[in-house]
Motif scaffolding. Structure first.
Motif, short mmCIF file in Angstrom:
data_model
loop_
_atom_site.label_atom_id
_atom_site.label_comp_id
_atom_site.label_asym_id
_atom_site.label_seq_id
_atom_site.Cartn_x
_atom_site.Cartn_y
_atom_site.Cartn_z
N THR A 406 0.81 -1.22 0.00
CA THR A 406 0.00 0.00 0.00
C THR A 406 0.84 1.27 0.00
O THR A 406 2.02 1.25 0.36
CB THR A 406 -0.89 0.01 1.26
OG1 THR A 406 -1.81 1.09 1.20
CG2 THR A 406 -0.09 0.16 2.54
N ASP A 430 -0.69 6.12 9.81
CA ASP A 430 -1.18 4.91 10.48
C ASP A 430 -0.72 4.82 11.94
O ASP A 430 -1.13 3.94 12.67
CB ASP A 430 -0.75 3.65 9.73
CG ASP A 430 -1.72 3.30 8.61
OD1 ASP A 430 -2.72 4.03 8.46
OD2 ASP A 430 -1.47 2.31 7.89
N SER A 459 -0.56 -1.75 11.25
CA SER A 459 -1.31 -1.92 10.00
C SER A 459 -2.50 -2.84 10.22
O SER A 459 -2.55 -3.57 11.21
CB SER A 459 -0.37 -2.55 8.96
OG SER A 459 -1.09 -2.91 7.80
N GLN A 461 -3.34 -4.70 7.39
CA GLN A 461 -3.23 -5.58 6.22
C GLN A 461 -3.18 -7.05 6.67
O GLN A 461 -2.45 -7.39 7.59
CB GLN A 461 -2.01 -5.21 5.41
CG GLN A 461 -2.17 -3.83 4.76
CD GLN A 461 -0.89 -3.31 4.17
OE1 GLN A 461 -0.40 -3.86 3.20
NE2 GLN A 461 -0.34 -2.26 4.76
N ARG A 575 -13.69 -3.37 -7.04
CA ARG A 575 -12.77 -2.36 -7.57
C ARG A 575 -12.12 -2.80 -8.88
O ARG A 575 -11.04 -2.32 -9.23
CB ARG A 575 -11.65 -2.07 -6.57
CG ARG A 575 -12.12 -1.53 -5.28
CD ARG A 575 -10.96 -1.02 -4.46
NE ARG A 575 -11.41 -0.74 -3.11
CZ ARG A 575 -10.63 -0.35 -2.13
NH1 ARG A 575 -9.34 -0.20 -2.34
NH2 ARG A 575 -11.12 -0.11 -0.95
#
Ligand code: DON
Length: 590
Positions: A406, A430, A459, A461, A575
């Motif tokens: 990212t 973050d 994070s 993720q 997306r």
């Protein structure tokens, strides 16, 4: 005469209104973030499989597999290809997390290439300046180091072979699709990008040469990025961390208000860490360890759900959605209380135990929502506050990679290092921005994730790999900020508890609860088909809202049938994205 001038005045006004309205049409179009597709795209095969956000990147990955590369080679190739074809999230100067499983290897490996705070960073640096568009928001990038580390350890083709297809694509130009057109138009029409000098490089690199808006079918050529990738391909990661690219970055930092130095760049190291291992109804689930909260938070949710009567009702029954939301609430509460970079803070070991999962599950009232501010320990609550990309790869031999990386928000800081085409992340955002300030809107100020020099920011993720009886069965992950871990949980539960095929597991609506704000975000909240579910949840005391316009996440995933070895690649519809199977028959020489 007076009459005529009056009428002329009216015509001029109408004309002005029309010009304004028509002039804003492209901007309005550029703003709509709604999905362009409504269904997942599925590819099946028994050889390699690549599922990523763009067709070009998935094709480059599949071609690397066909050339004899393994899943790690394809990962390196796809990561650089996304930096070219999906610039809002694919990146060279971002960071991320990679999980790697190999046949005949009981371990699932984890590469942490999260960005780090530069040496001059302080816990208070964002108290009065939270703009994400500043050079100070940039974390020391980890992507190049992480990909290189994985490639050194597991790659088969040369580093250059993996990178050059992306450099060539950027130099030659490629066809813009509807998603990329929309993404570029969105960023190029932002007021700050149109008007401020510091974004001139973004306008130069991504602006359409004729100044108009991008349309699908146009060709995008990215010569600066092509050169930068070629340098990293031929000179290795030193080009980025010590050589001319690092120097260009350090100069840009000095000219802006940035604090990353050449020393910060030279000091960056990706790390191999033990992965987080959870079990769930006989499956082994492997996720990233801290500094991603993903693995720990997912384990805390699975340990609760394993002892709850999840399967008594259907997936979209109020009872099921309630139990999942309550497990999410409790795990995200613990995440906020305790999690941060484990190189800097001590994390309680009980969090991922089955015993603690059971204890949390026993506090769930089967009929009523638990208000988030009654969970203990309660931090002092202040009175009153997406972009990432995931791809999954399995090669013909069965090696699997689950990778999420990212720039943090879509297009990161929107700042580009002049002359390099390299977009910079805003990952410093973050960290917990205001020490001690935790509020009901979702801002967290707990100690564990405060900024310190050299520390990695927490994070969400959550790239995961699931095994059953030692064989890889699922590769799952997603973008979506704090929703990420919950998106992965949704897909996992759909597959493992409700026995949905991967296509359906990715297709159906998702739910998210993150402790604060105290509400369930349910994608189909306004859909009449779910009206009675929504009413029942409200009766239980839940507040409901929808997801963002784009929906919750983009979970490009792969399921593997352990008996037939069939790989089912599923590209999410939310997306865009493409599942591409390896088609050529070249065999891989070991
Ligand atoms: O690492 C994280 O958790 C965030 N920087 C991810 C941001 C994100 O997924 C935004 N996009 N959709």
């Amino acid at each position: 005469m007076k009459n005529l001038s009056c009428r002329l005045g009216t015509y001029v006004k109408i004309l002005l209104v029309l010009v304004c309205v028509l002039g804003s049409v492209p901007t309005l179009l550029a703003k709509t973030g709604r999905p362009l597709r409504t269904h997942v795209q599925v590819s099946t095969g028994t050889q390699g499989m690549v599922v990523s956000e763009t067709l070009d990147a998935s094709r480059i990955g599949a071609a690397i597999l066909a050339k004899g590369g393994n899943a790690v080679d394809a990962t390196v190739a796809v990561a650089f290809a996304l930096a070219v074809t999906w610039p809002e999230a694919g990146n060279i100067a971002g960071g991320g997390f990679m999980m790697i499983a190999q046949p005949d290897d009981a371990q699932v490996h984890f590469v942490d290439y999260r960005e780090k705070a530069p040496a001059a960073a302080t816990a208070e640096m964002f108290i009065n300046n939270t703009s994400r568009f500043s050079w100070q928001q940039v974390g020391v990038p980890g992507t190049v180091a992480g990909l290189y580390l994985a490639h050194q350890k597991w790659g088969k083709l040369t580093w250059e072979q993996c990178l050059m297809p992306s450099s060539e694509l950027a130099a030659k130009g490629f066809e813009v699709d509807a998603y990329l057109a929309r993404s570029m138009n969105f960023v190029l029409t932002r007021k700050n990008v149109r008007t401020q000098d510091k974004f001139s490089e973004l306008r130069k690199v991504f602006g359409k040469p004729d100044g108009k808006l991008w349309e699908s079918g146009d060709t995008l050529v990215l010569p600066d990025i092509a050169k930068s990738i070629a340098m990293i391909a031929t000179q290795g990661p030193d080009a980025f961390y010590k050589g001319s690219l690092a120097q260009a970055l350090a100069i840009a930092m000095k000219q802006g208000d940035g604090i990353i130095t050449l020393q910060d760049m030279a000091d960056y190291q990706a790390k191999l860490r033990p992965s987080v291992h959870a079990t769930f109804h006989g499956y082994d689930v492997y996720g990233p360890a801290l500094p991603s909260a993903g693995g720990v938070t997912l384990a805390m949710m699975l340990n609760q759900l394993e002892v709850l009567p999840l399967k008594q009702q259907g997936r979209f029954d109020a009872q099921t959605v309630h139990l999942i939301a309550e497990a999410q609430r409790r795990a995200y509460h613990q995440r906020a209380m305790y999690l941060g970079d484990s190189d800097f803070v001590t994390i309680p070991d009980f969090l991922t135990t089955k015993t603690f999962g059971k204890q949390m599950a026993h506090t769930i009232d089967p009929l009523h929502a638990t208000p988030s501010d009654t969970l203990t320990p309660t931090p002092k609550l202040a009175d009153e506050s997406p972009d990432t990309t995931h791809f999954s790869i399995v090669d013909e031999q069965g090696m699997a990679v689950s990778n999420t990386y990212t720039l943090e928000k879509s297009w990161g800081t929107r700042l580009i290092v002049p002359g390099t085409g390299i977009l910079l992340n805003n990952e410093m955002g973050d960290f917990n921005p205001i020490p001690g300030h935790t509020d009901r809107k979702g801002k967290i100020g707990t100690q564990a994730n405060l900024i310190k020099p050299g520390k990695r920011m927490l994070s969400s993720q959550t790239p995961i790999i699931i095994k059953h009886h030692g064989k890889v069965t699922h590769v799952i992950g997603s973008p979506g900020g704090r929703t990420i871990t919950n998106t992965v949980l949704n897909v996992l539960v759909n597959c493992l508890v409700f026995e949905m095929p991967m296509s359906q597991a990715v297709q159906v609506p998702r739910q998210h609860h993150q402790w604060f704000p105290d509400r369930i975000a349910f994608e189909n909240v306004d859909d009449p088909a779910f009206a009675s579910l929504v009413i029942q949840l409200k009766q239980m005391g839940h507040t409901l809202t929808g997801a963002s316009k784009q929906g919750q996440g983009s979970a490009h995933s792969i399921a593997i049938d352990p008996n037939s070895s069939q790989r089912i690649g599923v590209a999410d519809w939310r997306r865009g994205g493409a599942a591409v199977r390896q088609t050529k028959q070249e065999s891989i020489s070991q």
